[in-house]
Design a protein around this motif. Structure first.
Motif, PDB file in Angstrom:
ATOM      1  N   SER A  95      -4.243  -2.505   4.983  1.00 49.63           N
ATOM      2  CA  SER A  95      -4.719  -1.188   5.383  1.00 49.63           C
ATOM      3  C   SER A  95      -3.668  -0.528   6.260  1.00 49.63           C
ATOM      4  CB  SER A  95      -6.057  -1.286   6.113  1.00 49.63           C
ATOM      5  OG  SER A  95      -5.923  -2.027   7.304  1.00 49.63           O
ATOM      6  N   THR A 113      -3.564   0.308  -3.312  1.00 49.96           N
ATOM      7  CA  THR A 113      -3.255  -1.041  -2.854  1.00 49.96           C
ATOM      8  C   THR A 113      -2.941  -1.977  -4.012  1.00 49.96           C
ATOM      9  OG1 THR A 113      -5.607  -1.599  -2.832  1.00 49.96           O
ATOM     10  CG2 THR A 113      -4.644  -0.835  -0.764  1.00 49.96           C
ATOM     11  N   GLY A 159      -2.600   5.655  -0.405  1.00 45.25           N
ATOM     12  CA  GLY A 159      -3.444   4.517  -0.078  1.00 45.25           C
ATOM     13  C   GLY A 159      -3.684   3.509  -1.170  1.00 45.25           C
ATOM     14  N   GLN A 181       0.837  -1.196   0.000  1.00 41.56           N
ATOM     15  CA  GLN A 181       0.000   0.000   0.000  1.00 41.56           C
ATOM     16  C   GLN A 181       0.868   1.240   0.000  1.00 41.56           C
ATOM     17  OE1 GLN A 181      -2.810   0.393   3.296  1.00 41.56           O
ATOM     18  NE2 GLN A 181      -4.207   1.502   1.933  1.00 41.56           N
TER      19      GLN A 181
END
Length: 128
Positions: free
Chosen positions: A71, A58, A56, A51
């Motif tokens: 996350s 992924t 953010g 990530q």
């Protein structure tokens, strides 16, 4: 320097779930991406998920897509790997890694040798 400490591994039955955590400390502001890799005996370390630390985005290995979720919590300098529907072939030592150098697109972010810092690993064992 970036220090990484993984936790959350263990023994689980096939079909079960685990959540791995990675606590990052040090110069985390210079991190471009965080990744999870795994390695089982006799095999090379393989990419699992990554990530982008700031934006953010992924990335997942095909073998875990739809089952694993990466996350992050930037405020706590934490990275997580939620693993659902685990299979015996997911058995491995799982490593958290930090990459400092920016890269465009998917290929670079999947290369273990392009990561700069590594945790000590946490063992995940999935029984059939």
């Amino acid at each position: 320097q970036v220090q990484l400490v993984e936790s959350g591994g263990g023994l689980v039955q096939a079909g079960g779930s685990l959540r791995l955590s990675c606590a990052a400390s040090g110069r985390t502001f210079s991190t471009f991406a965080m990744g999870w890799f795994r390695q089982s005996p006799g095999r090379e370390r393989e990419f699992v998920a990554a990530q982008n630390w700031s934006y953010g985005s992924t990335y997942y290995a095909d073998s875990v897509k739809g089952r694993f979720t990466i996350s992050r919590d930037n405020s706590k300098n934490m990275v997580y790997l939620q693993m659902n529907n685990l299979k015996p072939e997911d058995t491995a030592a799982y490593y958290c890694a930090a990459r400092l150098t920016p890269t465009r697109g998917s290929p670079g972010i999947r290369r273990a040798y392009e990561y700069d810092y590594w945790g000590q690993g946490t063992q995940v064992t999935v029984s059939s």
